[in-house]
Scaffold this motif. Sequence first.
Motif, mmCIF file in Angstrom:
data_model
loop_
_atom_site.group_PDB
_atom_site.id
_atom_site.type_symbol
_atom_site.label_atom_id
_atom_site.label_comp_id
_atom_site.label_asym_id
_atom_site.label_seq_id
_atom_site.Cartn_x
_atom_site.Cartn_y
_atom_site.Cartn_z
ATOM 1 N N UNK A 1 0.763 -1.302 -0.135
ATOM 2 C CA UNK A 1 -0.032 -0.116 0.027
ATOM 3 C C UNK A 1 0.864 1.157 -0.038
ATOM 4 N N UNK A 2 2.078 1.132 0.811
ATOM 5 C CA UNK A 2 2.709 2.014 0.877
ATOM 6 C C UNK A 2 3.511 2.744 -0.275
ATOM 7 N N UNK B 1 -3.951 3.852 -8.373
ATOM 8 C CA UNK B 1 -4.406 3.641 -9.608
ATOM 9 C C UNK B 1 -3.912 2.127 -9.733
ATOM 10 N N UNK B 2 -2.622 1.674 -9.310
ATOM 11 C CA UNK B 2 -2.107 0.585 -9.310
ATOM 12 C C UNK B 2 -3.080 -0.454 -8.515
ATOM 13 N N UNK C 1 -8.863 -5.409 -9.632
ATOM 14 C CA UNK C 1 -9.796 -5.712 -11.035
ATOM 15 C C UNK C 1 -9.094 -7.004 -11.449
ATOM 16 N N UNK C 2 -7.815 -7.308 -11.367
ATOM 17 C CA UNK C 2 -7.277 -8.511 -11.830
ATOM 18 C C UNK C 2 -7.367 -9.421 -10.891
ATOM 19 N N UNK C 3 -7.470 -9.198 -9.819
ATOM 20 C CA UNK C 3 -7.854 -10.542 -8.801
ATOM 21 C C UNK C 3 -9.438 -10.926 -8.738
#
Length: 471
Positions: free
Chosen positions: A438-439, A444-445, A451-453
């Motif tokens: 997270x850091x 956006x990433x 979304x991929x998961x």
Amino acid sequence: MNLNLKKQKLIEVIKGILPNDIFLSSIEDCAPYGGDWTRLTGDPLLVFLPKTTEQVSLILKTCNELKIAVIPSGGRTGLSGGAVVINGEVVLCLSRMNKISSVDNLGRTIRVQAGAITEAVHEAAAKEGLLWPIDLASKGTCEVGGNLSTNAGGVKVIRYGMTRKWVSGLQIVLMNGDVIELNRGLEKNNTGYDLIQLLIGAEGTLAVITEATLKLVRLPQKEKVLFFSLSSLLAVSQLFEKARKGPFEILAFEFFSQRCLTAVITKLKRSSKLQKPSEFYVLMEIEMGLGTEPEVLLESWLEEVLAAHVVVDGLMSQSSAEKREIWGLREGITESISLTNEVRKYDTAVAVDKVVPFIEEAETLFHSMKLQSELYLFGHFGDGSPHLNIVRRDTVDHETFINECDIFEKELYLLLKKFGGSASAEHGVGLLKKSWVELSRTPQEMAIFRAIKTAFDPQHLLNPNKVFSLL
Ligand code: 2HG
Ligand code: ZN
């Protein structure tokens, strides 16, 4: 549904479709599969030990239908908690799927199942004079599925790169039970997204890898192991600069501190043949040139290094036994530290030219915080990948140690951010480094990650709560 009801329901369904000998259900039988080398552990709901891809598919399909979470697992040598049970998940252990097919000499590949032990793959390839160049201290226990899922690094990255470079095909099973062949061993295939590269390093959060086509390279011919003692990190860096220009190919450039060497010598009863100890050590493995008189060229390189007083002392392996002996000093570090006391591990990465300033600042930080624990420094200098291990002293209790590590960790992560580095060079994120993700990633990433998961595993049942959180 509570955990007991879930378990009963799953056993009921599974008994109708799969043989009894592919799952374990008692708490005692399941317990060894709940943790990894982090020593974190939890109780699995059930452990599956499938023998075929069809069985993996049936297990995943069933768990998907019953909404039961699954953790894929292999040799459980992970150091980030990626295979640890945290909330009564089912463990899907691929260790029985360990077939290794014969080498394809024309394509220079080998097809293996996910449960194949890494060292067994090395042995199979070596019979044809070839190598799958993923070399880790845990190679006798870790499995290819785990190497792929964590994009493992190891001690030869400087020469060969990470695991992701050495794969040309994957068979995967989705959570809904679909079996997919990715890339079919093609060397060239520019038709859209590279799903293999997405799966490698996904730590079992997207799909279960069941088979892989691995790329091979010729075995190095004339290797030598050199072992040096040096008085400072700066000297380690100077030696590396000279080695980069040396008349050979560098296969490994590993460093460790005197404290690490002492731990290996005392805990594992090993010895070092260097006459003059010092603050730091470098193990360098090289492949000598194939031209005329490579030994003479190597000798004069060594003379130059000694004359420049870069090293305090040095020796060169004279036999395979001596090579193994020197490697034993480096590869024994993790084990000897874990025999010393409780440990917190940091698997950092910075650009190669920043290794020295990064370590120096990290050391200064550690000492300025007046921590009561001990800092062990070692790792893959030539890849910009130092390991920092903090070890509890006997005089410090467990709680104090954990608090101290947590405080240091926050500062270390900020330092890594300042250096543009990463908190997971090669061990993966698992459970332990989620806060770093997270850091270090933009919102956006993170949105793309989620979304991929969801695209692969819409119910979020595969290795849940690992790598990043879905919220
Ligand atoms: C190594 O380089 C492994 O030996 C383990 O990555 C590192 O124990 C560690 O921190
Ligand atoms: Zn390492």
